[in-house]
Motif scaffolding. Structure first.
Motif, mmCIF file in Angstrom:
data_model
loop_
_atom_site.group_PDB
_atom_site.id
_atom_site.type_symbol
_atom_site.label_atom_id
_atom_site.label_comp_id
_atom_site.label_asym_id
_atom_site.label_seq_id
_atom_site.Cartn_x
_atom_site.Cartn_y
_atom_site.Cartn_z
ATOM 1 N N PRO A 197 -14.910 58.469 -33.576
ATOM 2 C CA PRO A 197 -15.184 57.264 -32.782
ATOM 3 C C PRO A 197 -13.875 56.670 -32.266
ATOM 4 O O PRO A 197 -12.896 56.535 -33.011
ATOM 5 N N CYS A 198 -13.855 56.327 -30.994
ATOM 6 C CA CYS A 198 -12.623 55.877 -30.361
ATOM 7 C C CYS A 198 -12.854 54.621 -29.524
ATOM 8 O O CYS A 198 -13.923 54.430 -28.951
ATOM 9 N N TYR A 199 -11.819 53.791 -29.471
ATOM 10 C CA TYR A 199 -11.734 52.765 -28.443
ATOM 11 C C TYR A 199 -11.180 53.427 -27.179
ATOM 12 O O TYR A 199 -10.244 54.225 -27.252
ATOM 13 N N ALA A 245 -10.883 54.687 -33.874
ATOM 14 C CA ALA A 245 -11.293 53.370 -34.339
ATOM 15 C C ALA A 245 -10.874 53.105 -35.776
ATOM 16 O O ALA A 245 -10.780 51.945 -36.189
ATOM 17 N N TRP A 249 -7.784 57.296 -25.450
ATOM 18 C CA TRP A 249 -8.831 57.250 -26.479
ATOM 19 C C TRP A 249 -8.141 57.083 -27.827
ATOM 20 O O TRP A 249 -7.407 57.986 -28.281
ATOM 21 N N LEU A 308 -15.910 43.866 -32.220
ATOM 22 C CA LEU A 308 -15.119 44.761 -31.379
ATOM 23 C C LEU A 308 -13.767 44.108 -31.153
ATOM 24 O O LEU A 308 -13.673 42.973 -30.684
ATOM 25 N N THR A 354 -16.364 52.131 -26.072
ATOM 26 C CA THR A 354 -16.121 53.086 -27.151
ATOM 27 C C THR A 354 -16.772 54.412 -26.794
ATOM 28 O O THR A 354 -17.799 54.460 -26.139
ATOM 29 N N GLU A 355 -16.164 55.506 -27.270
ATOM 30 C CA GLU A 355 -16.699 56.850 -27.099
ATOM 31 C C GLU A 355 -16.356 57.656 -28.340
ATOM 32 O O GLU A 355 -15.458 57.296 -29.118
ATOM 33 N N THR A 356 -17.051 58.759 -28.514
ATOM 34 C CA THR A 356 -16.762 59.676 -29.609
ATOM 35 C C THR A 356 -16.140 60.937 -29.022
ATOM 36 O O THR A 356 -16.728 61.578 -28.154
#
Length: 927
Positions: free
Chosen positions: A454-456, A477, A474, A339, A447-449
């Motif tokens: 997919p995002c930081y 990634a 957001w 990460l 992280t989230e989608t």
């Protein structure tokens, strides 16, 4: 140093390179599954261990630094050897021939830039590079301006390179430490120094001199490539031989060899045994033998196929193929993905922004813009909508507004008045941008989608006392583009006391993400009115680098449409005039129009209310000044014959975050205060009253979402008997009421919540009421009222707007004249006459829906419900339901006409029957 010594040095470096590769990193760089297979196949036959110091030769771990003049001295094959071409800043193109020659021969080409790099690299050379190293060696003390400049240059450099190309920084150790302390490491993939700062990574290289022998290379984060840099000899013949040897070593000595003892495969030079290494990927064995002639080489067992390469140094490289023929080169490489740190995510996002900016020279975005707010006298939220065309280039951004509609009704592009543009103060620094000094602190929130991407998630908070943003971003990634942004502006000092923005982006192509929707939620504190605002920009189409961009923008200048320009001080109107052809073929940009600071409105109409004897016509003039006498104070004045109101608001008292506001109104005519007992009107107790009010309030934000207001209220009511009042009924004395009001308000994403408390005391309070009644009580002299509310307006579509509200109210020691009442303007309940219901506690639900059916018609629907305790209607809570509708349409001379009807299901008429109707017709003209 002799030519032979210079020539042998890289070979010796290959053999010693294991010093930089610790055991844990070796396990991580090899595939765990491949290493496991190698151990199983050799278990019980020999001793197998991972490389330790002075072991694990590596052919591809040596990097040669050469000059562009060496292009004609390269051997025919380089077999993956990495060569950095030394160039000066701005002269990167001079290394193109050398880079192309390295690539043509199967090598890996890079640049070593001696100094601060330019803003970008020529595309022809950038596409062929695999590594870039920036060398800074001018000073030991680094000024803060260099940190900012270097971040900017590295960001632009990364933007001009393919995404996979790593960037390194070479500098003296003292300078490296200073740069890394200022987050420069996040903008680079590795650093090059003479001695390794132990704070960086758990492994390091022996140090040397970049200009003489070797230089340490260390990754700025775990997993970065480990390499040893060597300066190429000046002698071209020596360079050719050295590179040919490196090419042979790169083909035979891969990274990650495992040292084995007692293996069935043995290599010797005469009687001298040599170490044997295992390649976990292929299970081949390899060996390096110093100063050995081919005739003395012995490989056991003899039937193994061995490939022998004689180096010009006299050393031999031996590769023994696994006899079974099994190959494991395509084994699974198991690694735990690392990460990134928040600084690395931001640095790569900045590079993505710069990369996109280099590709997008102009942009035309088409969509719709919708603004909704609440205004006194309007039955539903006021909505201003338009078709928006946004023209953006590298010099300015401008918005063309077409088909402007007020409450869904088209007034024509020229007929709409130019209203003031009320915005929060501009933020001096946006989050995620490169700044000379730190303006924000950042945290990686995981992280989230978002919509499948997919995002930081990067959280940011402002530093210092300036008006900045607080929120989350957001970031994709893979591409590091901005996918979503939610931010709240803090420390506001203007009439906009709250501003929160949520932007969503969509992928236009592989490298470009553009705005899809922007929603801004605000609260405006004006004179006499506090209103929530929602702004929605929905973009349906983007045109990138349109060939006719200049002509289309010039056409917008020449049109009669409303034009706005984004400036450092906010959006400003452009003066209307025909475009004039400029030298470059563009229309000369219009000048910025002076700010609109005054609005005048004429309102006229009629109210039909059961509490009013006959239809009541009304007319008045409203004047609003947003900068009274140039002081920044807002003023609102209304005069309607029998009714007058004045209000002011000072957004920032004395430059502080306190906001002062005041309001006063008076009514010259009296109206009925009706009395009920068990739901039946008591005509003998009716009273005529004429109120007046004065208040002043101070408001201060407690946070970006919560504010506190403290104010003083002064009320005066003149009481007189009605025509039906019993002569024995004692009318209350006209008196003053002194009160204090404390309000706490909170907002989030368009939701507005408030809680308030208002204690008060009456001056000159005395007996009143019918003889023998208990209506007068001494404890009613002072009383308290309090309540809470939650409301939300939302733009569902540009043609459909909804609003909902829930409110609860209560109190202590309330009597007939201090209880709450429903009115036509304040605290409305559709269909119920003013002052019909007087309650001391209860809850109210209100709903409204506004639909723009066409360009000439808007329909509003209402549904209200009250659950309140009115002693005049008996004990306990009683339900009062109201419904209604309104029709709005344009009238001649740019006038807006609104007709509203409400029906109170439980309302009591004068004859006692249930069901009351309230009508109101209003015409508005703004000029």
């Amino acid at each position: 140093m002799t030519n032979r010594e210079a020539f042998r040095t890289p070979a010796a470096s290959i053999a010693r390179l294991s010093r930089v590769q610790g055991t844990m990193r070796r396990v991580g760089s090899l595939g765990i599954s491949r290493l496991f297979v190698a151990l199983l196949l050799t278990a019980g036959m020999c001793e197998v261990r991972l490389a330790s110091a002075d072991e694990a030769p590596c052919g591809r771990c040596v990097v040669v630094v050469a000059s562009p003049a060496h292009a004609d001295r390269l051997p025919p094959r380089l077999s993956g050897v990495e060569i950095l071409v030394r160039v000066r800043p701005g002269g990167e193109a001079a290394g193109r021939q050398m880079v192309e020659a390295v690539v043509e021969r199967g090598g890996r080409a890079g640049l070593l830039i001696e100094g601060l790099p330019g803003r970008d690299l020529p595309p022809a050379i950038a596409s062929a590079l695999e590594t870039v190293v920036i060398r800074i060696d001018d000073a030991l003390v680094v000024p803060v301006e260099l940190h900012y400049d270097l971040k900017t240059r590295l960001t632009a450099l990364r933007a001009s390179l393919p995404r996979h190309v790593p960037i390194g920084i070479a500098a003296p150790d003292a300078m490296l430490g200073d740069l890394l302390a200022h987050d420069i490491g996040a903008y680079a993939d590795f650093v090059v120094g003479r001695s390794p700062p132990s704070m960086l990574v758990p492994w390091w290289f022996d140090a040397g001199e970049l200009s003489e022998v070797a230089t340490a290379v260390r990754g700025t984060h775990s997993g970065a490539p480990a390499r040893s840099l060597w300066q190429a000899p000046r002698d071209g013949e020596v360079l050719t031989r050295m590179l040919a040897d490196l090419a042979a070593a790169a083909a035979i000595l891969p990274e990650g060899l495992v040292l084995v003892h007692g293996a069935s495969v043995r290599v010797a030079c005469g009687e001298r045994q040599s170490d044997v290494w295992l390649d976990p990927e292929t299970l081949d064995h390899v060996s390096w033998i110093d100063d050995c002639q081919t005739s003395l080489l012995r490989v056991t067992p003899a039937d193994r196929a061995a490939e022998v390469v004689a180096l010009s140094t006299g050393d031999l490289l031996v590769s023994i193929r696994e006899s079974t023929g099994e190959r494991f080169a395509e084994g699974i490489d198991v690694r735990a993905p690392r990460l990134l740190t928040v600084q690395e995510v931001i640095a790569r996002h900045q590079a993505a922004v710069a990369r996109q900016a280099s590709r997008v020279r102009t942009r035309i975005s088409s969509g719709t813009f919708t603004l909704t707010f609440e205004a006194p006298g309007f039955p539903a939220p006021v909505t201003i909508g338009s078709d928006a065309i946004i023209y953006s280039d590298r010099t300015r951004t401008e918005i063309e507004q077409r088909s402007i509609r007020v409450n869904g009704l088209a007034f024509g592009d020229r007929g709409v008045p130019r209203l003031p543009l009320i915005e929060p103060e501009r933020v001096v620094s946006a989050p995620l941008a490169i700044e000379l000094t730190d303006m924000y602190s950042y945290t990686l929130a995981g992280t989230e989608t978002v919509n499948g991407t997919p995002c930081y998630v990067v959280s940011f908070e402002p530093l210092g006392e300036r008006s900045l943003f607080k929120g989350k971003a957001w970031i994709a990634a893979d591409s590091f583009a901005l996918v979503k942004l939610a931010a709240t502006q803090v420390r506001l000092r203007g009439p906009i006391v709250y501003s929160e923005q949520v932007d969503r982006f969509e992928q236009f192509d592989e490298q470009i993400w553009l705005l899809r929707e922007s929603r801004v939620y605000q609260v405006y504190q004006g004179a006499a009115h506090r209103t929530p605002i929602e702004r929605v920009l929905a973009v349906h189409r983007h045109e990138i680098n349109a060939a006719d961009f200049t002509d289309r923008r010039a056409g917008a200048y020449a049109s009669g449409h409303v034009m706005l320009r984004d400036t450092a001080d906010g959006y400003r109107y452009l003066a209307r005039r025909s475009g004039l052809a400029g030298a470059a073929g563009d229309a000369i940009p219009p000048n910025i129009h002076g700010p609109a600071e005054r609005v005048r409105t004429i309102a006229a109409g009629m109210i039909v209310d059961p509490n009013i004897t006959r239809p009541l016509p009304f007319a008045g003039v409203n004047y609003v000044d947003f900068n009274l006498f140039g002081t920044g104070m807002q003023f609102n004045g209304f005069f309607g014959g029998t009714f007058g109101q004045l209000a002011f608001s000072l957004p920032s008292a004395g430059g502080s975050r306190w906001q002062l506001a005041g309001r006063a109104f008076a009514i010259a005519s009296s109206f009925n205060d009706r009395a009920f007992l068990e739901g039946r009107e008591q005509y003998e107790r009716n009273i005529r009253q004429r109120p007046a009010h004065l208040s002043v309030q101070g408001v201060r934000p407690l946070s970006e979402r919560v504010s506190l207001g403290v104010g003083y209220d002064l009320d005066y009511t003149h009481y007189a008997p009605a025509e039906s009042t019993d002569p024995a009924f004692v009318v209350p004395a006209s008196h003053l009421v002194h009160g204090v009001r404390v309000v706490v308000e909170a907002r989030k994403r368009g939701w507005n919540a408030s809680a308030w408390w208002a204690p008060a005391v009456r001056q000159a309070w005395r007996d009143w009421g019918a003889p023998g009644s208990d209506e007068y009580r001494l404890e009613h002299r002072d009383f308290q009222r309090y309540g809470a509310s939650l409301a939300r307006s939302i733009v569902l579509t540009p043609a459909l707007v909804a609003r909902g509200e829930a409110a609860w109210m209560g109190g202590h020691d309330l009597d007939r004249f201090s209880r709450y009442s429903f009115g036509a303007f304040d605290n409305p309940l559709r269909g119920y006459p003013s002052a019909l219901i007087r309650y001391d506690r209860g809850a109210v639900l209100r709903g409204a829906m506004a639909w723009s059916a066409s360009s000439r018609l808007r329909l509003d629907g209402f549904a209200d419900a009250a659950f309140v305790h009115d002693p005049g209607f008996g004990e306990g809570l009683h339900r009062f339901t109201g419904i209604g509708m309104a029709v709005e349409a344009p009238a001649p001379f740019g006038t807006l006409l609104a007709a509203e009807w409400g029906f109170g299901v439980q309302g009591r008429r004068n004859d006692g029957r249930r069901g009351t109707h309230v009508f109101r017709v209003t015409a508005y003209k703004i000029f």
